[in-house]
Write a protein that holds these residues in place. Structure first.
Motif, mmCIF file in Angstrom:
data_model
loop_
_atom_site.group_PDB
_atom_site.id
_atom_site.type_symbol
_atom_site.label_atom_id
_atom_site.label_comp_id
_atom_site.label_asym_id
_atom_site.label_seq_id
_atom_site.Cartn_x
_atom_site.Cartn_y
_atom_site.Cartn_z
ATOM 1 N N VAL A 80 0.851 -1.198 0.000
ATOM 2 C CA VAL A 80 0.000 0.000 0.000
ATOM 3 C C VAL A 80 0.885 1.246 0.000
ATOM 4 O O VAL A 80 1.986 1.238 0.553
ATOM 5 C CB VAL A 80 -0.927 0.018 1.239
ATOM 6 N N SER A 81 0.393 2.310 -0.617
ATOM 7 C CA SER A 81 1.103 3.588 -0.615
ATOM 8 C C SER A 81 0.920 4.276 0.743
ATOM 9 O O SER A 81 -0.205 4.547 1.166
ATOM 10 C CB SER A 81 0.559 4.488 -1.724
ATOM 11 N N ILE A 82 2.027 4.528 1.431
ATOM 12 C CA ILE A 82 2.022 5.219 2.715
ATOM 13 C C ILE A 82 2.502 6.648 2.487
ATOM 14 O O ILE A 82 3.578 6.860 1.914
ATOM 15 C CB ILE A 82 2.933 4.528 3.750
ATOM 16 N N ILE A 83 1.715 7.619 2.922
ATOM 17 C CA ILE A 83 2.057 9.025 2.693
ATOM 18 C C ILE A 83 2.142 9.749 4.032
ATOM 19 O O ILE A 83 1.172 9.771 4.805
ATOM 20 C CB ILE A 83 0.999 9.715 1.803
ATOM 21 N N GLY A 84 3.304 10.308 4.297
ATOM 22 C CA GLY A 84 3.473 11.110 5.504
ATOM 23 C C GLY A 84 3.108 12.557 5.221
ATOM 24 O O GLY A 84 3.595 13.146 4.254
ATOM 25 N N VAL A 85 2.225 13.136 6.025
ATOM 26 C CA VAL A 85 1.759 14.504 5.806
ATOM 27 C C VAL A 85 1.686 15.254 7.130
ATOM 28 O O VAL A 85 1.707 14.661 8.211
ATOM 29 C CB VAL A 85 0.355 14.526 5.139
ATOM 30 N N ALA A 86 1.561 16.575 7.018
ATOM 31 C CA ALA A 86 1.390 17.422 8.192
ATOM 32 C C ALA A 86 -0.093 17.512 8.555
ATOM 33 O O ALA A 86 -0.974 17.063 7.810
ATOM 34 C CB ALA A 86 1.965 18.803 7.933
ATOM 35 N N GLY A 87 -0.379 18.126 9.699
ATOM 36 C CA GLY A 87 -1.739 18.162 10.213
ATOM 37 C C GLY A 87 -2.722 18.977 9.398
ATOM 38 O O GLY A 87 -3.935 18.778 9.519
#
Length: 404
Positions: A108-115
């Motif tokens: 699965v594509s895991i995407i780290g993002v800000a709040g």
């Protein structure tokens, strides 16, 4: 002298007295007009579809992507955030990782993002809440991940194991708790390949800590308005270039810069150009049907003139002028074109509606272009009937009466 009403009555009578011939004559115009209107309407539907799809990606978005690792850091993020016209900006990182839920594993594509990514990217949740900047091992999952990816439904507050791979090859597995589920969306992030339905979002600080990096793969920014988003994008490009020490000469060379920038207006223009080109091609092909239809009208009207030669001679013998005869045949051609136009508009609108519904596109029927298609059908009828009408008008009464 024959007036317009009498010409219409004579033309209508002639048309209905030869139903098969009139039907075949009209058919070419019907098909041509219907094809033109259907193609124009489908093109407009595609335009609106692209606008809606791109609009759901984000509000006045600007995406800055890194062409290679170690390009975008906190300092670059600050440059973007401080650019005039930028409302907010969220960094992100992406990695395809193995996700395990109840012994069932998937890539699965895991995407780290800000709040604030949910505000920038128009993310809407069906359950739970989006990430906050102080969150750690929590995740927000797409609708497809929740409903169909694993053997069992992945619900809010369930736990999943995500196995990451660092740049030096180390494998690290961490457990995350589902904090929210994103509403189903048909749109995808065109420029980066991100799709909120099939992605899992986690805090970027947690992701960077796990994979042992401090840079970002991209920055997703929101401009103040769609009217100024391209101007803001250009300003971001200029400021980032200066900060990275890129000369003004090299700023025009995209292959020199270690990053790329795409904005919403640019995507809308590209999608519009593609749709317009497709519509123009289909319409040009459809216009061939109109040309064929006009040739059909001309041929049939020439046959009509030949069949009615004696009648024309009689009319001229009792006082009908060349103008009267010309008018009657021109009106008959116009009536054929009008009937073909009306039927073509109905068929074209129906075909466009059916096609748009079948392709799950918004139904758009541009009134101005539909009216233009109808007018064209009348003009085609007039032009196609001009030569036969002129031939009939120039007949000499004696020669016409002698015609067998």
């Amino acid at each position: 002298m024959v007036n317009l009403r009498q010409s219409l009555e004579i033309a209508t009578g002639s048309i209905f007295n030869s139903k098969l011939r009139s039907t075949l004559t009209t058919l070419g115009i019907v098909i041509g007009v219907a094809a033109v209107i259907a193609n124009v309407a489908i093109g407009a539907s595609f335009n609106q579809y692209f606008d809606e799809e791109i609009g759901t990606i984000g509000s006045n978005f600007i995406y800055i992507g890194a062409n290679e690792p170690n390009v975008l850091f906190d300092n670059e993020l600050e440059v973007v955030q401080k650019t005039p016209g930028v409302v907010r900006a969220s960094p992100l990182n992406e990695q395809v990782a193995e996700v395990t839920y109840m012994s069932d594993s998937r890539r699965v594509s895991i995407i780290g993002v800000a709040g604030d990514y949910d505000e920038v990217a128009n993310i809407q949740l069906s359950e739970g809440n989006f990430l906050k900047d102080n969150d750690q091992y929590v995740a927000v999952i797409g609708n497809e991940i929740s409903e169909n990816t694993f053997d069992r439904r992945l619900a809010n507050k369930n736990s999943i194991d995500i196995t990451f791979r660092t740049r030096d090859g180390e494998v690290i597995t961490q457990t995350f708790q589902v904090k929210g589920i994103i509403e189903k969306s048909e749109a995808s992030f065109i420029s980066t390949g991100m799709d909120s339905d099939t992605s899992i979002f986690i805090p970027i600080s947690t992701m960077n800590e796990i994979i042992k990096v401090d840079d970002y793969s991209g920055i997703f920014a929101e401009g103040e308005s769609i009217d100024t988003v391209t101007e803001t994008s250009d300003e971001i490009d200029s400021r980032l270039g200066r900060y990275m020490g890129i000369s003004s000469r090299d700023m025009e060379k995209d292959d020199v810069k270690p990053y790329f920038i795409v904005d919403q207006q640019e995507l809308l223009e590209e999608a519009g150009s593609l749709s317009d080109a497709l519509t123009a091609l289909l319409t040009a092909v459809a216009l061939i049907s109109l040309v064929v239809g006009s040739i059909g009208i001309m041929n049939i009207m020439l046959v009509t003139v030949t069949e009615r030669t004696s009648e024309i001679g009689l009319m001229k013998a009792i006082g009908y002028s060349n103008y009267d005869v010309l008018t009657m045949f021109i009106v008959e051609s116009a009536v054929v074109g009008t009937l073909g136009g009306v039927l073509g508009v109905i068929l074209g609108c129906g075909g466009a509606y059916a096609a748009a519904t079948f392709m799950s596109l918004p139904v758009v029927l541009p009134a101005g272009k539909i009216f233009a298609g109808f007018v064209v059908s009348i003009v085609v009828g007039l032009i196609a009937g001009a030569y036969p009408a002129n031939k009939a008008a120039k007949m000499k009464p004696v020669d016409a009466l002698r015609h067998d």
